[in-house]
Design a protein around this motif. Structure first.
Motif, PDB file in Angstrom:
ATOM      1  N   GLU A  16       0.829  -1.207   0.000  1.00 19.09           N
ATOM      2  CA  GLU A  16       0.000   0.000   0.000  1.00 19.09           C
ATOM      3  C   GLU A  16       0.864   1.258   0.000  1.00 19.09           C
ATOM      4  O   GLU A  16       0.594   2.210  -0.742  1.00 19.09           O
ATOM      5  CB  GLU A  16      -0.923  -0.013   1.214  1.00 19.09           C
ATOM      6  N   ALA A  17       1.912   1.265   0.802  1.00 21.05           N
ATOM      7  CA  ALA A  17       2.799   2.432   0.866  1.00 21.05           C
ATOM      8  C   ALA A  17       3.519   2.659  -0.462  1.00 21.05           C
ATOM      9  O   ALA A  17       3.621   3.797  -0.940  1.00 21.05           O
ATOM     10  CB  ALA A  17       3.810   2.255   1.999  1.00 21.05           C
ATOM     11  N   GLN A  18       4.013   1.591  -1.071  1.00 15.82           N
ATOM     12  CA  GLN A  18       4.735   1.736  -2.342  1.00 15.82           C
ATOM     13  C   GLN A  18       3.787   2.100  -3.480  1.00 15.82           C
ATOM     14  O   GLN A  18       4.194   2.784  -4.433  1.00 15.82           O
ATOM     15  CB  GLN A  18       5.519   0.466  -2.664  1.00 15.82           C
ATOM     16  N   THR A  19       2.531   1.684  -3.407  1.00 16.36           N
ATOM     17  CA  THR A  19       1.544   2.097  -4.405  1.00 16.36           C
ATOM     18  C   THR A  19       1.361   3.607  -4.361  1.00 16.36           C
ATOM     19  O   THR A  19       1.326   4.275  -5.407  1.00 16.36           O
ATOM     20  CB  THR A  19       0.205   1.381  -4.156  1.00 16.36           C
ATOM     21  N   THR A  20       1.267   4.158  -3.173  1.00 11.10           N
ATOM     22  CA  THR A  20       1.138   5.617  -3.026  1.00 11.10           C
ATOM     23  C   THR A  20       2.388   6.303  -3.560  1.00 11.10           C
ATOM     24  O   THR A  20       2.298   7.312  -4.276  1.00 11.10           O
ATOM     25  CB  THR A  20       0.917   5.984  -1.550  1.00 11.10           C
ATOM     26  N   ARG A  21       3.538   5.755  -3.241  1.00 15.12           N
ATOM     27  CA  ARG A  21       4.798   6.350  -3.707  1.00 15.12           C
ATOM     28  C   ARG A  21       4.880   6.341  -5.231  1.00 15.12           C
ATOM     29  O   ARG A  21       5.274   7.343  -5.847  1.00 15.12           O
ATOM     30  CB  ARG A  21       5.969   5.585  -3.112  1.00 15.12           C
ATOM     31  N   LEU A  22       4.486   5.241  -5.857  1.00 13.06           N
ATOM     32  CA  LEU A  22       4.497   5.165  -7.328  1.00 13.06           C
ATOM     33  C   LEU A  22       3.517   6.158  -7.942  1.00 13.06           C
ATOM     34  O   LEU A  22       3.807   6.770  -8.974  1.00 13.06           O
ATOM     35  CB  LEU A  22       4.177   3.738  -7.789  1.00 13.06           C
ATOM     36  N   SER A  59      -1.122  -7.818  15.697  1.00 10.44           N
ATOM     37  CA  SER A  59      -0.028  -8.743  15.410  1.00 10.44           C
ATOM     38  C   SER A  59       1.237  -8.442  16.204  1.00 10.44           C
ATOM     39  O   SER A  59       2.127  -9.286  16.297  1.00 10.44           O
ATOM     40  CB  SER A  59       0.303  -8.710  13.915  1.00 10.44           C
ATOM     41  N   GLY A  60       1.350  -7.242  16.727  1.00 14.30           N
ATOM     42  CA  GLY A  60       2.562  -6.844  17.426  1.00 14.30           C
ATOM     43  C   GLY A  60       3.689  -6.495  16.473  1.00 14.30           C
ATOM     44  O   GLY A  60       4.821  -6.271  16.888  1.00 14.30           O
ATOM     45  N   ALA A  61       3.381  -6.426  15.187  1.00 12.85           N
ATOM     46  CA  ALA A  61       4.388  -6.134  14.163  1.00 12.85           C
ATOM     47  C   ALA A  61       4.405  -4.642  13.842  1.00 12.85           C
ATOM     48  O   ALA A  61       3.420  -3.935  14.033  1.00 12.85           O
ATOM     49  CB  ALA A  61       4.089  -6.926  12.898  1.00 12.85           C
ATOM     50  N   SER A  62       5.527  -4.193  13.353  1.00  4.09           N
ATOM     51  CA  SER A  62       5.666  -2.807  12.926  1.00  4.09           C
ATOM     52  C   SER A  62       5.308  -2.712  11.446  1.00  4.09           C
ATOM     53  O   SER A  62       5.959  -3.324  10.600  1.00  4.09           O
ATOM     54  CB  SER A  62       7.101  -2.340  13.161  1.00  4.09           C
ATOM     55  N   LEU A  63       4.270  -1.950  11.145  1.00  2.00           N
ATOM     56  CA  LEU A  63       3.794  -1.779   9.777  1.00  2.00           C
ATOM     57  C   LEU A  63       4.245  -0.429   9.241  1.00  2.00           C
ATOM     58  O   LEU A  63       4.494   0.506  10.005  1.00  2.00           O
ATOM     59  CB  LEU A  63       2.275  -1.865   9.718  1.00  2.00           C
ATOM     60  N   VAL A  64       4.322  -0.325   7.932  1.00  2.36           N
ATOM     61  CA  VAL A  64       4.665   0.943   7.301  1.00  2.36           C
ATOM     62  C   VAL A  64       3.375   1.577   6.785  1.00  2.36           C
ATOM     63  O   VAL A  64       2.464   0.881   6.335  1.00  2.36           O
ATOM     64  CB  VAL A  64       5.687   0.753   6.156  1.00  2.36           C
ATOM     65  N   ASN A  65       3.285   2.889   6.934  1.00  2.00           N
ATOM     66  CA  ASN A  65       2.165   3.599   6.335  1.00  2.00           C
ATOM     67  C   ASN A  65       2.650   4.950   5.819  1.00  2.00           C
ATOM     68  O   ASN A  65       3.735   5.399   6.152  1.00  2.00           O
ATOM     69  CB  ASN A  65       0.990   3.754   7.316  1.00  2.00           C
ATOM     70  N   VAL A  66       1.823   5.570   4.999  1.00  2.00           N
ATOM     71  CA  VAL A  66       2.166   6.872   4.448  1.00  2.00           C
ATOM     72  C   VAL A  66       1.790   7.919   5.484  1.00  2.00           C
ATOM     73  O   VAL A  66       0.619   8.057   5.847  1.00  2.00           O
ATOM     74  CB  VAL A  66       1.430   7.118   3.111  1.00  2.00           C
TER      75      VAL A  66
END
Length: 139
Positions: A16-22, A59-66
Motif C-alpha cells: 500500500e505504501a509503495q503504491t502511493t509512492r508510485l 499482530s505486534g508487528a511494525s507496519l509501514v504507512n504513508v
C-alpha cells in the motif's frame, strides 16, 4: 497472531505504501514540464512521500504507512523564454523543481520494494498452503 499472518499484514502495508509512492512519482513525472498559466506564477511543485512506522496492536508487528505527501520546497529552475505565457516581465519562466533522473530512480526503488513485498506474500501463502497440506496428511 501467528507469524505467517503477521508477515502477510506487514507485506500488505508495504504494498500500500509503495503504491502511493508510485502514484506520486508518476504525478511528478507527468508535471515535469508544467509551467504556470499566469505570467511570473509558480509552476508545479514536486511532491514527496513521507513514511511512518506504526505498531499493529493485533499482530505486534511494525507496519509501514504513508505519513503524508508533502511538497518539495527546493527552488524552481528559471530559464529565459520570453514567448512563454508564464514568462515574467523580464522573459524569465519558472520551471518545476522536478528532476526526471531522481524521479526515475525513485520509481525504480519503489517498484523493487513493491515486488519484494509481493514476493513475500506469495511465499507466505505457499507456506500456509503447505502447513494445511501437512495437517491434512497427519489426520
Amino acid at each position: 497472531m501467528d507469524p505467517l499472518t503477521a508477515s502477510l499484514r506487514i507485506a500488505a502495508s508495504g504494498l500500500e505504501a509503495q503504491t502511493t509512492r508510485l502514484r506520486v512519482v508518476s504525478e511528478n513525472l507527468a508535471n515535469a514540464q508544467s509551467t504556470s498559466s499566469l505570467p511570473g506564477g509558480d509552476p508545479y511543485r514536486r511532491k514527496i512521500v513521507d513514511f511512518n512506522a506504526e505498531l499493529d496492536r493485533v499482530s505486534g508487528a511494525s507496519l509501514v504507512n504513508v505519513g503524508s505527501v508533502d511538497e518539495d520546497t527546493s527552488d524552481f529552475t528559471v530559464e529565459y523564454d520570453p514567448g512563454n505565457k508564464a514568462a515574467d516581465e523580464n522573459g524569465m519562466v519558472k520551471k518545476p523543481n522536478v528532476n526526471v533522473l531522481i524521479e526515475m530512480a525513485d520509481m525504480r526503488e519503489a517498484n523493487r520494494a513493491y515486488e519484494s513485498n509481493l514476493q513475500t506474500i506469495k511465499q507466505t501463502r505457499e507456506l500456509i498452503s503447505m502447513t494445511i497440506d501437512l495437517l491434512r496428511a497427519s489426520q
